[in-house]
Design a protein around this motif. Structure first.
Motif: not given
Length: 355
Positions: A228-255
């Motif tokens: 998890l420490e080596e994942i890309e920041d792009g998908p995470i930032e994209a989900m944040r700009t769409t208003g995704a909450n923390k669980p959604q970012i973890i599941v769909f942006g990180m995992l």
């Protein structure tokens, strides 16, 4: 102005025409001497390192009394004693003349059949009370079941601790609470965990499975955290700009980025857990390890070797299955061949004992 420009150009030190050849030669000589000094320092440090390692190695040999032992004196006796492990080697007219007797393998097979090491005719594929499909493989199935069940039992907490231990999910310093738990688990070998669980479930496969599950939490969880420490920041930032909450970012942006590595690491830990199951069987955890320990106590060395061969077949089969599957998941890893797996078996078993 033109005169001043001409004067400045004449005084420009970067002008190739104004660079003195002696300055170039001096710079080259200085750089060469600097490289020579650096190499001498590295050679000196390497020599000191060799001396230090050699000193501690010599002391280690004395500490284990290897230098004091007169091994060549017992070499002939040792080779003759190998016939107890390998009955197909028959000494003719004394050492060193040894011939090969294929009939000796029948002693291995007779013990394997007698103790149901690789097949249990009483087990049923559909009746769980007889152990189910895995128990059909006899004692090897019990060892495989301990490794498999321990991996599945430890996976949920390993996933939870692995996620919460990442600085991307839990802010510092709270993530170190979960990292500390996993480090504490890894600091205690599975063998010690089995002894800790003895009052809970006695000495047997249950205790061994709980120890493997606990060990899985620490080892697998740490691997998840590192991924998890080596994942890309792009998908995470994209989900944040769409208003995704923390669980959604973890599941769909990180995992979602580490699904394949997570499966591959789980299969790798499963390989390790099967070898740990063999080790725990030696202290009474059941399966092939316990059979090996009993035969060693009876000085039945031929039966010991037959059990070791079954262990070898089991471990190599699990590793080949796991490596093939991980290779397909990653799409780029080269799988080890049977010979490589066979030659590396002793080292992997030793590493499993330390986990």
């Amino acid at each position: 102005m033109s005169g001043e420009s001409a004067a400045d150009a004449a005084d420009d030190p970067t002008d190739p025409e104004d660079i003195d050849a002696s300055d170039v030669s001096g710079a080259v000589t200085e750089q060469y001497e600097r490289i020579v000094r650096a190499r001498k320092v590295r050679a000196l440090l390497a020599g000191l390192l060799i001396l230090v390692v050699g000193y501690f190695f010599a002391n280690a040999l004395y500490a284990v009394e290897l230098l004091q032992a007169n091994l060549p004196q017992y070499f002939g006796t040792f080779l003759e004693a190998l016939q107890d492990f390998f009955p197909f080697l028959v000494s003719v007219e004394g050492f060193p003349w040894i011939t090969f007797n294929p009939g000796g393998f029948l002693e291995y097979w007779a013990f394997i059949q007698e103790r149901n090491l690789i097949y249990n005719p009483e087990a049923s594929l559909t009746d769980p009370s007889t152990g189910g499909p895995l128990a059909l493989f006899g004692e090897a199935g019990i060892t495989l079941s301990m490794g498999f069940a321990g991996t599945i039992m430890g996976f949920p907490l390993a996933l939870l601790f692995g996620i919460l231990g990442s600085g991307r999910v839990t802010p510092f310093p709270f993530n170190f609470i979960f990292r500390g738990v996993m480090s504490s688990i890894r600091a205690i070998p599975a063998l010690v965990w089995a002894l800790i669980y003895v009052p809970l479930g006695g000495i047997g496969p249950t205790t061994a499975t709980l120890a493997i599950a606990t060990d899985t939490i620490g080892n697998l969880g740490r691997l998840f955290t590192d991924e998890l420490e080596e994942i890309e920041d792009g998908p995470i930032e994209a989900m944040r700009t769409t208003g995704a909450n923390k669980p959604q970012i973890i599941v769909f942006g990180m995992l979602s980025q580490v699904t394949t590595p997570f499966i591959a690491w789980t299969l790798y830990i499963f390989e390790i857990n099967v070898r740990i199951a063999v080790s725990l069987g030696i202290i009474g955890g059941g399966g092939l390890g316990q059979v090996l320990n009993v035969q060693q106590g009876l000085f039945a060395f031929t039966n010991m070797m037959a059990t070791i061969l079954v262990i070898l077949v089991l471990i190599i089969s699990v590793e080949m299955f796991s490596q093939r599957l991980r290779s397909r998941l990653r799409g780029e890893d080269e799988t080890q061949g049977f010979i490589d797996l066979l030659l590396g078996f002793p080292q992997r078993m030793a590493e499993s004992l330390l986990k």
